[in-house]
Design a protein around this motif. Structure first.
Motif, short mmCIF file in Angstrom:
data_model
loop_
_atom_site.label_atom_id
_atom_site.label_comp_id
_atom_site.label_asym_id
_atom_site.label_seq_id
_atom_site.Cartn_x
_atom_site.Cartn_y
_atom_site.Cartn_z
N ILE A 195 0.81 -1.22 0.00
CA ILE A 195 0.00 0.00 0.00
C ILE A 195 0.85 1.28 0.00
N ASN A 196 2.15 1.14 -0.17
CA ASN A 196 2.97 2.34 -0.37
C ASN A 196 3.54 2.39 -1.80
N ASP A 197 3.13 1.43 -2.63
CA ASP A 197 3.61 1.44 -4.02
C ASP A 197 2.64 2.29 -4.86
N GLU A 198 2.85 3.60 -4.78
CA GLU A 198 1.92 4.56 -5.39
C GLU A 198 1.73 4.31 -6.88
N HIS A 199 2.82 4.03 -7.58
CA HIS A 199 2.75 3.84 -9.01
C HIS A 199 1.89 2.63 -9.37
N ALA A 200 2.13 1.52 -8.71
CA ALA A 200 1.37 0.29 -8.99
C ALA A 200 -0.10 0.47 -8.63
N LEU A 201 -0.36 1.17 -7.52
CA LEU A 201 -1.75 1.39 -7.10
C LEU A 201 -2.49 2.30 -8.08
N ALA A 202 -1.80 3.32 -8.58
CA ALA A 202 -2.42 4.22 -9.55
C ALA A 202 -2.75 3.46 -10.83
N LYS A 203 -1.88 2.53 -11.19
CA LYS A 203 -2.12 1.72 -12.37
C LYS A 203 -3.37 0.85 -12.19
N LEU A 204 -3.50 0.27 -11.00
CA LEU A 204 -4.70 -0.52 -10.70
C LEU A 204 -5.95 0.36 -10.79
N ALA A 205 -5.86 1.57 -10.22
CA ALA A 205 -7.01 2.49 -10.20
C ALA A 205 -7.39 2.90 -11.61
N ALA A 206 -6.39 3.21 -12.43
CA ALA A 206 -6.66 3.69 -13.79
C ALA A 206 -7.30 2.59 -14.65
#
Ligand code: CDP
Length: 215
Positions: free
Chosen positions: A51-62
């Motif tokens: 939950i601190n991997d901002e880039h990977a999380l943003a990719k999931l969200a997008a």
């Protein structure tokens, strides 16, 4: 312009119920923006994305393959309406919602809900960030005690386990996180109408919102 009513407020303030009913009464579309953060959280938990991997999380969200049908929320073909309501999903949602890239990744998706004849949007930053030109902005609050009781009832009704002491602590922490984050912190829009529902039931809150909208 297509009318928008925004209903923002802290966790378990009753926004969802009120927003949904207002949308029904007006025949408007409904956006549960918290569900988008919860869907992102659920995907992250399932993919074991840190939950601190901002880039990977943003990719999931997008790339969220999500869809909505009435009260139902889908991730791909799976009905996750129940799964996204779990407390750990809500908790993860509130943590990843503090990440700017995640919030940015969800903007377009949210704007797409503004369709004729109108939209009721529920969240934390609907009136301040996503729909700043909304016709009516409501900021819904209630005491921590009232909100903990509502969340308790909601969880029990859905068949989840819950305990009041844990919920009170969780609500307080979540409020602090939502209010103190650097991006889109929870606060009323300057032109928001404030509605304290501590001593009010959902029907009364709905009537107040409709009255403001008609005025
Ligand atoms: O159930 P609860 O009211 O806590 O949450 P929700 O409305 O389902 O949203 C889950 C989490 O997403 C919240 O705790 C917020 O931190 C975050 N959120 C946000 O940051 N911005 C929004 N517009 C909606 C939700």
């Amino acid at each position: 312009a297509i009318p928008v009513i925004t209903i923002d407020g802290p966790t378990a303030s009753g926004k969802g119920t009120v927003a949904h009913r207002v949308a029904d009464r007006l025949g408007f579309h409904y956006l549960d923006s918290g569900a988008l953060y919860r869907l992102t959280a659920l995907s992250a938990l399932r993919h074991a994305t840190p939950i601190n991997d901002e880039h990977a999380l943003a990719k999931l969200a997008a790339g969220l393959p999500c869809s909505f049908a009435g009260e139902h929320v889908y991730l791909g073909k799976e009905d996750v309406s129940h799964a996204i309501r779990a407390e750990d999903v809500g908790n993860t949602a509130s943590r990843i919602a503090a990440l700017p890239a995640v919030r940015h990744a969800l903007v377009k998706l949210q704007l797409g809900f503004r369709k004729p004849p109108g939209l009721v949007a529920d969240g934390r930053d609907m009136g301040t960030v996503i729909f700043p030109s909304a016709q009516l902005k409501v900021f819904l609050t209630a005491s921590v005690q009232a909100r903990a009781e509502r969340r308790y009832k909601q969880l029990i009704d859905k068949g989840f386990a819950a305990n009041m002491a844990g919920l009170l602590q969780d609500l307080t922490e979540r409020d602090a996180r939502d209010a103190n984050r650097a991006i889109a912190p929870l606060k009323p829009a300057e032109d928001a109408c404030l509605l304290d529902t501590s001593e009010m039931n959902a029907d009364e809150a709905v009537e107040q919102v409709l009255q403001w909208y008609a005025a």
